[in-house]
Design an enzyme around this catalytic site. Sequence first.
Site, PDB file in Angstrom:
ATOM      1  N   ASN A  62      13.633   7.978   3.395  1.00 41.75           N
ATOM      2  CA  ASN A  62      12.196   7.857   5.107  1.00 41.75           C
ATOM      3  C   ASN A  62      11.756   6.408   5.868  1.00 41.75           C
ATOM      4  O   ASN A  62      11.254   6.168   4.291  1.00 41.75           O
ATOM      5  CB  ASN A  62      11.561   9.431   5.316  1.00 41.75           C
ATOM      6  N   CYS A  73      13.615   9.820   9.951  1.00 39.78           N
ATOM      7  CA  CYS A  73      13.557  10.738   8.560  1.00 39.78           C
ATOM      8  C   CYS A  73      14.698  10.036   7.237  1.00 39.78           C
ATOM      9  O   CYS A  73      15.829   8.723   7.939  1.00 39.78           O
ATOM     10  CB  CYS A  73      14.544  12.130   9.402  1.00 39.78           C
ATOM     11  N   GLU A  75      17.488  11.484   6.047  1.00 38.02           N
ATOM     12  CA  GLU A  75      19.011  11.686   6.441  1.00 38.02           C
ATOM     13  C   GLU A  75      19.766  11.070   7.757  1.00 38.02           C
ATOM     14  O   GLU A  75      20.637  10.770   7.369  1.00 38.02           O
ATOM     15  CB  GLU A  75      19.440  13.373   7.292  1.00 38.02           C
ATOM     16  N   CYS A 115      17.285  16.091  12.637  1.00 38.26           N
ATOM     17  CA  CYS A 115      18.128  14.960  11.426  1.00 38.26           C
ATOM     18  C   CYS A 115      19.504  16.199  11.981  1.00 38.26           C
ATOM     19  O   CYS A 115      20.455  16.401  12.296  1.00 38.26           O
ATOM     20  CB  CYS A 115      18.302  15.984  10.393  1.00 38.26           C
TER      21      CYS A 115
HETATM   22  N1  THU Z   1      10.972  13.801   6.819  1.00 38.60           N
HETATM   23  C1  THU Z   1      12.795  13.229   6.611  1.00 38.60           C
HETATM   24  O1  THU Z   1      12.141  11.948   5.837  1.00 38.60           O
HETATM   25  N2  THU Z   1      14.314  13.925   6.319  1.00 38.60           N
HETATM   26  C2  THU Z   1      13.249  15.841   7.012  1.00 38.60           C
HETATM   27  O2  THU Z   1      13.857  16.455   7.061  1.00 38.60           O
HETATM   28  C3  THU Z   1      12.092  16.314   7.072  1.00 38.60           C
HETATM   29  C4  THU Z   1      11.149  15.231   7.018  1.00 38.60           C
HETATM   30  C5  THU Z   1      10.696  12.668   6.486  1.00 38.60           C
HETATM   31  C6  THU Z   1      10.138  12.141   7.770  1.00 38.60           C
HETATM   32  C7  THU Z   1       8.135  12.011   7.029  1.00 38.60           C
HETATM   33  O3  THU Z   1       8.673  10.397   6.726  1.00 38.60           O
HETATM   34  C8  THU Z   1       8.138  12.686   6.489  1.00 38.60           C
HETATM   35  O4  THU Z   1       9.267  13.335   5.971  1.00 38.60           O
HETATM   36  C9  THU Z   1       7.001  13.710   6.609  1.00 38.60           C
HETATM   37  O5  THU Z   1       7.433  14.410   7.961  1.00 38.60           O
END
Ligand code: THU
Length: 160
Positions: A62, A73, A75, A115
């Site tokens: 992320n 994110c 993913e 995602c």
């Molecule tokens: N986040 C992800 O990278 N993937 C997800 O599926 C859920 C959330 C990240 C986004 C943000 O940088 C942090 O987690 C908190 O939400």
Amino acid sequence: MDEIKIECILYAFDGLEHLPEDIKNLMHQAIEARKKAYAPYSNFQVGAALLLDNGKVITGSNQENASYPSGLCAERTAVYYAGSKYSDTKILKMAITAASKKGNTTEPTPPCGACRQAIVEYEVKQNQPIEIYFMGESGKVIKSNSLENLLPMVFNKSLL
Ligand code: THU
């Protein structure tokens, strides 16, 4: 009125060490990616690793931004990279792991709704399911045989 029941079957592994060797390896690459997350605002680090059908592994983490919605994110970082660099190559498997600076995250962390929508686009594009494995920092690993299994009543191009 009819009742519509939607079933979602998931599989739980007791820990990383119980995964098949290739998935354990993929999850380890997600863990390495997670360590490269740029998450100074949430302190929640996420890593994703994709196995492509050309044998390559694409990872992402992320990437946050002072303007919060501009971040992305893990993913989607990985999936969009794979989609742009290897546009004709299928995504076979995906491993996801999340860790919080607040403490050990043992709860398996599934992909967020946005995602899921982004990943399912590639399942539709390649006409083949993507196996998804997700975990926290330690503890149980959950497997879904496809992304669509995690996104019932999916919106996709067949509705356009
Ligand atoms: N986040 C992800 O990278 N993937 C997800 O599926 C859920 C959330 C990240 C986004 C943000 O940088 C942090 O987690 C908190 O939400």
